[in-house]
Design a protein around this motif. Structure first.
Motif, mmCIF file in Angstrom:
data_model
loop_
_atom_site.group_PDB
_atom_site.id
_atom_site.type_symbol
_atom_site.label_atom_id
_atom_site.label_comp_id
_atom_site.label_asym_id
_atom_site.label_seq_id
_atom_site.Cartn_x
_atom_site.Cartn_y
_atom_site.Cartn_z
ATOM 1 N N HIS A 1 0.815 -1.215 0.000
ATOM 2 C CA HIS A 1 0.000 0.000 0.000
ATOM 3 C C HIS A 1 0.851 1.268 0.000
ATOM 4 O O HIS A 1 0.507 2.268 -0.610
ATOM 5 N N PHE A 2 1.963 1.186 0.693
ATOM 6 C CA PHE A 2 2.859 2.338 0.730
ATOM 7 C C PHE A 2 3.548 2.502 -0.614
ATOM 8 O O PHE A 2 3.731 3.600 -1.122
ATOM 9 N N ARG A 3 3.921 1.357 -1.191
ATOM 10 C CA ARG A 3 4.628 1.409 -2.470
ATOM 11 C C ARG A 3 3.740 2.009 -3.561
ATOM 12 O O ARG A 3 4.167 2.864 -4.333
ATOM 13 N N GLN A 4 2.498 1.562 -3.596
ATOM 14 C CA GLN A 4 1.568 2.106 -4.604
ATOM 15 C C GLN A 4 1.468 3.620 -4.485
ATOM 16 O O GLN A 4 1.572 4.338 -5.477
ATOM 17 N N ALA A 5 1.266 4.099 -3.257
ATOM 18 C CA ALA A 5 1.111 5.535 -3.040
ATOM 19 C C ALA A 5 2.388 6.265 -3.465
ATOM 20 O O ALA A 5 2.344 7.279 -4.169
ATOM 21 N N GLN B 1 4.849 5.313 -5.546
ATOM 22 C CA GLN B 1 5.133 5.300 -6.985
ATOM 23 C C GLN B 1 4.226 6.249 -7.746
ATOM 24 O O GLN B 1 4.671 6.946 -8.649
ATOM 25 N N LEU B 2 2.946 6.267 -7.359
ATOM 26 C CA LEU B 2 2.021 7.181 -8.036
ATOM 27 C C LEU B 2 2.415 8.632 -7.802
ATOM 28 O O LEU B 2 2.390 9.454 -8.704
ATOM 29 N N ARG B 3 2.789 8.939 -6.559
ATOM 30 C CA ARG B 3 3.031 10.327 -6.211
ATOM 31 C C ARG B 3 4.423 10.810 -6.616
ATOM 32 O O ARG B 3 4.579 11.826 -7.268
ATOM 33 N N ASP B 4 5.453 10.080 -6.192
ATOM 34 C CA ASP B 4 6.811 10.593 -6.365
ATOM 35 C C ASP B 4 7.437 10.199 -7.699
ATOM 36 O O ASP B 4 8.390 10.823 -8.145
ATOM 37 N N VAL C 1 -0.737 9.839 5.115
ATOM 38 C CA VAL C 1 -0.123 8.922 6.078
ATOM 39 C C VAL C 1 0.696 7.855 5.347
ATOM 40 O O VAL C 1 1.838 7.561 5.711
ATOM 41 N N ARG C 2 0.125 7.316 4.279
ATOM 42 C CA ARG C 2 0.855 6.290 3.520
ATOM 43 C C ARG C 2 2.126 6.849 2.898
ATOM 44 O O ARG C 2 3.167 6.193 2.892
#
Lengths: 87, 215
Positions: free
Chosen positions: B152-156, B158-161, B183-184
Motif C-alpha cells: 500500500h505504501f509502495r503504490q502511493a 510510486q504514483l506520487r513521487d 499517512v501512507r
C-alpha cells in the motif's frame, strides 16, 4: 496538565512529507519551524526527503527513457486485431 | 473523420470527436489516433509497460463496446481518458488485493518510538542527486528498496513521487481519503529513507570513511 510546546519527530516528519502534497497551514508551518530549529535529526530528514525524491525521480526517468511512450508496431497491430474482432 | 490528435502527457487530452456511433467507423483507427497519447497517460500512473499497454487496449475495447454512451458533450479523447482512469483504478484495486493476500507486512517496523521519537537518528548523507542517479549501485539499491515497501505504501509512493498523478487523483485511484494518502506517503518515504541509508549510504560511509565524523 502539560502543555505541549513541541511536536514529536513523528509529527514533524509527517508535515515535512505533507509539504510535498499541500500548503501547510500557518500554525503547522510555525510548529514545524520551531521543531526543525531545535531538532537536527528532523532537519537531516527534511533535507534527505528532498534529495531522495530528486534522485529517485531521476532514476525513474533514466529507466523510462530507454523506451519512449509509443506503442510498438506489434502491439499496435495486436490491438487493432482485438478491436476488429468486436466489429 | 477526425484529425490526428496530439495529447499532452499527464493532462486530459483534447481533440475532435470522431464520427462515433455511425456506420463505417473502424475502431482500429483509434489505435493510431489515440493509442500513444493514452499510453503516455497510463505510463505516468503505472510503472510497468505491459500493464500500461494492456490498460490502453482495455480502454479502447470498452470504448467501442460502449460507444453509444459517448454523447458528444465532452471531447472524444477526454472521454477515452475517463475510461482509462477507471481502468487504472481497477488495476490498483486488483493489485492491492493480490498483494495483501501475499504479504502480512503492513506492520513494517515503525521507525519512531511510541513517544514519537526517532529510533535511530538519520545520518548525514553526502551526495548529489544527479550523480547518485547515474550510479548503477544506487539504481540497484533504490529499485530494490522501492520493491520492498509494503504494497500500500509502495503504490502511493510510486504514483506520487515517480508518476504524474496529483494527490487528489491518487486518492481516487487508490480509493482512500487524502489524509490516508498523506499517512501512507509519510510511511513510505520514511521507510525508503531508512532502506537507502542502511543499504547504500551506510556502505558508502564505511568505504569512504573520511566523511563520517561530522555529527
Amino acid at each position: 496538565m502539560k502543555v505541549r510546546l513541541m511536536m514529536t519527530c513523528r509529527e514533524a516528519t509527517q508535515l515535512c512529507s505533507d509539504q510535498h502534497e499541500r500548503t501547510l497551514t500557518r500554525r503547522e508551518r510555525w510548529m514545524l519551524r520551531v521543531h526543525l530549529f531545535l531538532c537536527h535529526k528532523c532537519r537531516k530528514f527534511a533535507a534527505q526527503l528532498a534529495m531522495m525524491r530528486d534522485a529517485l525521480q531521476r532514476v525513474a526517468n533514466l529507466q523510462a527513457d530507454s523506451s519512449p511512450a509509443k506503442l510498438s508496431p506489434e502491439r499496435r497491430e495486436a490491438m487493432k486485431h482485438e478491436l476488429r474482432k468486436l466489429v | 473523420m477526425p484529425k490526428n490528435v496530439k495529447i499532452p502527457i499527464g493532462e486530459p487530452p483534447t481533440g475532435d470527436p470522431p464520427t462515433n456511433g455511425q456506420h463505417g467507423v473502424d475502431p482500429a483507427d483509434w489505435v493510431d489516433q489515440y493509442g500513444d497519447a493514452l499510453l503516455a497517460f497510463a505510463l505516468g500512473r503505472v510503472r510497468k509497460r505491459e500493464v500500461a499497454e494492456d490498460l490502453v487496449q482495455d480502454t479502447l475495447l470498452a470504448a467501442w463496446v460502449n460507444r453509444e454512451r459517448f454523447d458528444g458533450r465532452a471531447k472524444f479523447a477526454t472521454w477515452l481518458v475517463s475510461i482509462l482512469r477507471r481502468k487504472i483504478a481497477d488495476h490498483y484495486r486488483r493489485d492491492a488485493r493480490t498483494l495483501t493476500a501475499s504479504s502480512l507486512e503492513e506492520n513494517a517496523p515503525d521507525p519512531f518510538t511510541p513517544k514519537g521519537m526517532w529510533r535511530r537518528a538519520p545520518w548525514k548523507w553526502k551526495a548529489d542527486p544527479a550523480q547518485l542517479a547515474e550510479e548503477a549501485e544506487f539504481q540497484r539499491v533504490a529499485t530494490s528498496c522501492i520493491e520492498e515497501l509494503p504494497p500500500h505504501f509502495r503504490q502511493a509512493f510510486q504514483l506520487r513521487d515517480l508518476g504524474d498523478a496529483s494527490p487528489k487523483e491518487i486518492s481516487v485511484i487508490l480509493n482512500i481519503s487524502p489524509e490516508n494518502l498523506a499517512v501512507r506517503l509519510h510511511r513510505a518515504r520514511v521507510l525508503l529513507r531508512q532502506c537507502l541509508e542502511s543499504k547504500y549510504f551506510g556502505l558508502a560511509a564505511r568505504t569512504a570513511s573520511p566523511h563520517r565524523g561530522s555529527s
